[in-house]
Design a protein around this motif. Structure first.
Motif, short mmCIF file in Angstrom:
data_model
loop_
_atom_site.label_atom_id
_atom_site.label_comp_id
_atom_site.label_asym_id
_atom_site.label_seq_id
_atom_site.Cartn_x
_atom_site.Cartn_y
_atom_site.Cartn_z
N GLN A 6 1.01 4.20 -2.87
CA GLN A 6 0.82 5.61 -2.56
C GLN A 6 1.98 6.46 -3.07
N GLN A 29 1.81 9.44 -5.89
CA GLN A 29 2.29 10.79 -5.62
C GLN A 29 3.35 11.22 -6.62
N GLN A 49 0.82 -1.21 0.00
CA GLN A 49 0.00 0.00 0.00
C GLN A 49 0.85 1.26 0.00
N GLU A 50 1.95 1.26 0.79
CA GLU A 50 2.84 2.42 0.82
C GLU A 50 3.50 2.64 -0.53
#
Length: 346
Positions: free
Chosen positions: A333, A337, A329-330
């Motif tokens: 993300q 970004q 998930q990180e």
């Protein structure tokens, strides 16, 4: 001193809601917002002649002989009087401090504070040997360097003339400062300290993993407290179910019940499985679970046998799955970004 940041700021693109500056201010993460606020208030106090810059700069004799210990902090908060150069210093401070806290240190406020403290301590140790009264610009340059190394695929441009990748940004700014006749020492200190942090937090753990050493991240606050959380999870599993994985402990006792644990029938086989789970480490500089991996490795030698061993193996496997899901998930993300940043630059 003026450092040529005005023109150099064309390397990046700022995003700010001009219609609601208060909303923009409170969207800044807590650590970045605190640093920005203290820097602005320090400059405002000097402009209003409430305090004098002469009481803020780093002076070894005044600190250790006169007890003026506040200079250890205030020399990082003063960026000059209100001017165009001050505005661009604030721009670089807010932008890259915020980008680091929002991305690389997302959810790890204590680690981000440790990162800043690391820079402050090293620069304070260097300060007696150089003739630099204020180190705020060096600390900002350290943030720029670390951000650039951790976003190597982000494309940027200098004055719209030539493009380059983010890791070259500190060197582009450094070269531009030299062309304008500014001192190179301030930038070089920021680059050197930033590289030390990047090496110990990103490079060394990867090298240690390749060579079979313990992949420790010594500059992370969470490195020394994360194992306790995993001990709690394992104890919870032994008393009726792993956190986040209901029934995992009971499933381990049933034949074929723990699909992901894949426990062998023999005790020796179970020990090998626990060792395999413990030795797995999360690759890449963005890993936040080095402390958990160390706990997994230490748990092998002291793990009980029989049903208790099966429960521990199942609990470790469940914790490992949650870590992998969180890491995925990180990473998603961060990719989103970076894509947004590239779209804004285009």
């Amino acid at each position: 001193e003026p450092r040529g940041r005005c023109a150099a700021a064309a390397c990046t693109h700022a995003t700010m809601n001009a219609g609601d500056p208060f909303e923009w201010y409170f969207e800044i993460p807590i650590v970045s917002r605190t640093y920005f606020t203290l820097s602005f208030l320090t400059t405002a106090a000097c402009a209003l002649e409430i305090i004098s810059p002469l009481t803020l700069y780093f002076n070894y004799k005044l600190i250790f002989e006169k007890g003026q210990v506040w200079r250890l902090v205030t020399n990082f908060l003063f960026f000059g009087m209100f001017s165009l150069d001050f505005l661009f210093h604030m721009y670089f401070l807010v932008r890259y401090c915020r980008l680091l806290e929002d991305n690389s240190f997302r959810g790890r406020t204590a680690d981000f504070v440790t990162f800043i403290v690391f820079g402050v301590v090293l620069m304070s140790l260097i300060a007696p040997f150089v003739n630099i009264p204020f180190f705020g610009s060096s600390l900002t340059f350290m943030m720029v360097y670390v951000w650039g190394r951790r976003n190597e695929h982000v494309r940027m441009s200098f004055l719209g003339l030539f493009p380059f990748n983010a890791p070259y940004l500190p060197w582009v700014l450094f070269t531009f400062s030299l062309v304008l006749g500014s001192s190179a020492t301030v930038d070089l200190i920021g680059i050197a300290v930033g590289h030390l942090y990047y090496y110990f937090d990103d490079v060394y753990p990867s090298v240690a993993e390749i060579r079979g050493w313990a992949p420790r991240r010594y500059l992370r606050f969470s490195e020394y407290f994360a194992p306790a959380q995993h001990q709690i999870e394992v104890v919870t599993a032994l008393h009726g179910g792993a956190a986040g994985e209901p029934g995992a402990a009971q499933a381990a006792e049933e034949p074929g019940g723990a699909e992901d644990a894949d426990l062998p029938e023999q005790q020796d086989g179970a020990g090998e499985e626990r060792a395999a789970v413990g030795q797995e480490t999360t690759a890449g500089p963005a890993s936040d679970h080095a402390g958990a991996d160390q706990y997994h490795a230490r748990s092998d030698s002291a793990a009980p046998s029989g049903p208790a061993a099966a429960r521990i193996a199942a609990a470790l496997a469940a914790a490992r799955r949650r870590e992998q899901q969180q890491q995925q998930q990180e990473q998603e993300q961060q990719q989103q970004q970076q894509q947004q940043q590239q779209q804004q630059q285009q």
